[in-house]
Design a protein around this motif. Sequence first.
Motif, short mmCIF file in Angstrom:
data_model
loop_
_atom_site.label_atom_id
_atom_site.label_comp_id
_atom_site.label_asym_id
_atom_site.label_seq_id
_atom_site.Cartn_x
_atom_site.Cartn_y
_atom_site.Cartn_z
N ALA A 383 -8.86 -4.97 15.01
CA ALA A 383 -10.19 -5.02 14.39
C ALA A 383 -10.08 -4.77 12.89
O ALA A 383 -10.69 -5.47 12.08
CB ALA A 383 -11.11 -3.99 15.05
N ALA A 384 -9.30 -3.76 12.49
CA ALA A 384 -9.11 -3.47 11.06
C ALA A 384 -8.43 -4.64 10.37
O ALA A 384 -8.79 -5.02 9.24
CB ALA A 384 -8.29 -2.20 10.89
N LEU A 385 -7.45 -5.22 11.04
CA LEU A 385 -6.76 -6.39 10.49
C LEU A 385 -7.74 -7.55 10.30
O LEU A 385 -7.72 -8.24 9.27
CB LEU A 385 -5.62 -6.79 11.44
CG LEU A 385 -4.86 -8.08 11.13
CD1 LEU A 385 -4.17 -7.98 9.78
CD2 LEU A 385 -3.84 -8.35 12.24
N SER A 386 -8.61 -7.76 11.28
CA SER A 386 -9.59 -8.84 11.21
C SER A 386 -10.60 -8.60 10.09
O SER A 386 -11.02 -9.55 9.41
CB SER A 386 -10.31 -8.98 12.55
OG SER A 386 -9.41 -9.27 13.59
N GLY A 405 -12.46 -1.10 18.13
CA GLY A 405 -11.85 -0.98 16.82
C GLY A 405 -12.17 0.31 16.09
O GLY A 405 -13.01 1.11 16.52
N TYR A 406 -11.51 0.48 14.97
CA TYR A 406 -11.73 1.64 14.12
C TYR A 406 -11.37 1.26 12.69
O TYR A 406 -10.57 0.33 12.47
CB TYR A 406 -10.89 2.84 14.58
CG TYR A 406 -9.40 2.58 14.64
CD1 TYR A 406 -8.58 2.88 13.55
CD2 TYR A 406 -8.81 2.03 15.78
CE1 TYR A 406 -7.21 2.63 13.60
CE2 TYR A 406 -7.45 1.79 15.84
CZ TYR A 406 -6.65 2.10 14.75
OH TYR A 406 -5.31 1.86 14.80
N TYR A 410 -6.18 7.92 13.03
CA TYR A 410 -6.20 9.35 13.29
C TYR A 410 -5.19 10.12 12.44
O TYR A 410 -5.30 11.34 12.27
CB TYR A 410 -5.96 9.62 14.77
CG TYR A 410 -7.10 9.15 15.64
CD1 TYR A 410 -8.34 9.77 15.56
CD2 TYR A 410 -6.94 8.09 16.53
CE1 TYR A 410 -9.40 9.35 16.36
CE2 TYR A 410 -8.00 7.67 17.33
CZ TYR A 410 -9.23 8.29 17.23
OH TYR A 410 -10.26 7.87 18.01
N GLY A 411 -4.19 9.43 11.92
CA GLY A 411 -3.23 10.10 11.07
C GLY A 411 -3.82 10.55 9.75
O GLY A 411 -3.23 11.37 9.04
N LEU A 412 -4.99 10.02 9.40
CA LEU A 412 -5.68 10.39 8.17
C LEU A 412 -6.78 11.42 8.44
O LEU A 412 -7.56 11.74 7.54
CB LEU A 412 -6.29 9.14 7.52
CG LEU A 412 -5.28 8.03 7.15
CD1 LEU A 412 -6.00 6.81 6.63
CD2 LEU A 412 -4.26 8.53 6.15
N ILE A 483 -4.04 3.41 9.21
CA ILE A 483 -4.92 2.31 8.77
C ILE A 483 -6.17 2.89 8.12
O ILE A 483 -6.73 3.88 8.58
CB ILE A 483 -5.31 1.42 9.97
CG1 ILE A 483 -4.13 0.52 10.37
CG2 ILE A 483 -6.55 0.58 9.68
CD1 ILE A 483 -4.37 -0.29 11.62
N ASN A 484 -6.63 2.23 7.05
CA ASN A 484 -7.89 2.65 6.42
C ASN A 484 -8.53 1.45 5.73
O ASN A 484 -8.07 0.99 4.69
CB ASN A 484 -7.65 3.76 5.39
CG ASN A 484 -8.96 4.39 4.92
OD1 ASN A 484 -10.04 3.88 5.21
ND2 ASN A 484 -8.87 5.48 4.19
#
Length: 555
Positions: A383-386, A405-406, A410-412, A483-484
């Motif tokens: 979803a983030a890629l899209s 998606g998000y 969670y690493g952030l 991802i962000n």
Amino acid sequence: MVIRFLRLKFERAMGAFTFDESGSWTMTLSIKTLGDLAISNDGIPVALPPSKRTRALLAYLAVTARPHRRDRLCEVFWKLPDDPRSTLRWSLSKIRQIVNVPDKERLVSDRERASLLTYDISIDIRDIEMKANDPFISPTELENLTIRLQETFLDGLDLPGQDLFQQWLTAQRRMAAQLRAKVMSRLSNHPELTASKQLLWARKWEELEPYNPSAATRLITLLESIGMAQELSTTSIKLTKRFHTAGIQWSPKKRSENNARSTVTEIGNPQDYSLARRQKIQFCTTEDSVRIAYASVGNGPAIVKAANWLNHLEHDWDAPIWSPLFRDLASDHRFIRYDERGCGLSDWSVADLSFPAFIKDLEAVVGACGVNRFALLGISQGAALSIAYAVAHPDKVSHLILFGGYAKGYGLSNNAMLKREREAVVTLTEMGWSRDNPAYRQIFSSTFMPSASSSEAAWFNDFQKTSTSPKNAARFMSIFDHINVQDLLPMVAVPTLVIHSRDDQRVSVNDGLDLAANIPNAEFVGLNSDSHSLLGREPASTDFLQAVRDFIARH
């Protein structure tokens, strides 16, 4: 036109010859899979390798007609000897001697993959399948097909102890039996045959498929039309009892309903291998020289599915999770999928495994497919890629569909305990991913689809192991956790649908709600499910498809 006509006529006359791209003719290779495996070149029998596994490998490459990773072939055909890749190289060298001719390399292999190009190879089971679907084939030709299909598929090529190969072989033999049933179905309905001859074939069809409602319905319909009242009565009672005992709804009095449920025997097992055969797997190269595998199946408006955790073009159609949805979308769309770098049939050994690199993969696939405008489906981190792709290429994306998606990994997160937990899972993954004990991969199965049966979870565990290496699995997790794309959400300028399972155990529904709230004019649909990866059998899958179709129709 005259030249083309004469050329085609000459080809038919020559029979055993085909033309290559330069216009010169070469000998045709023929592979017989029904009965004992046999190969002929220009009608002359070819000696096969004495190694049973090598012969089985040759048949497997020919029938599947798609690229396979070398690691997977080792797993399918050998019980992990000291050096399975060396054994595979030896077998491929023997196959190469059989299938290759001067100026024509049919066996294509590199360090990671191997495939057999079959566009100019005659394979009996494929030829029979094509003839069985020919609307103009004569009854005599159909009868000949039933005789050929009496032989066992790859008779004598069983490999006891090689479970993966045996599963494939069993499925192919079942498909051959279903193909024979389909031919009998056509003969029992063929307008050029008398009613008594149709009845003969209806009896054989019903005997071959005793639990097929269509076969039963056709049999009693013909008995009634011919006026065989006594046999009609006894057969109706027998069939009614049989279906009732098996828990199958059927009644001799409800002909229209029986026919509506199944008018023609379908070829394939529940996983629908026909789609796997119809999909065309190709390769393209990204701007940083990484080779990406992609596949397209179906016709209609294009839907491109962005890559997510995890992908494998060879095995996606077997999946108990997404494959039913993929099949439905491919029924009236051109459905395009690909394996991102690091997994599936794409290059695994890559220096750049990162979010920007994943965007390059998607851009390369879109360019290679030649689609100018399409709906983009992003699942999970896809979803983030899209979202990133739609912001960069708003002219190409007609609809943006995001599931599970998000925007921020969670690493952030500011939650120190959650961050440590995710880091521990990454370490555990790298250490135990490739081990036979599925407990390491069960971490994902239990959160991706908590309601999965033991067999569904086992399939997913094996699928993950097949899809990528331990090192890449850990790298993927670390990338996904960081991802962000939050800053990109207000910049999305295409119609967007956000779908999320309300009880998703992997990615909270709140992440989906945040996406919908921050993307201009986005729509949100919640599903009654706890699955992050929808099981094809659950009602939420139907709701997902309906939401997607309604959204595309309205925009």
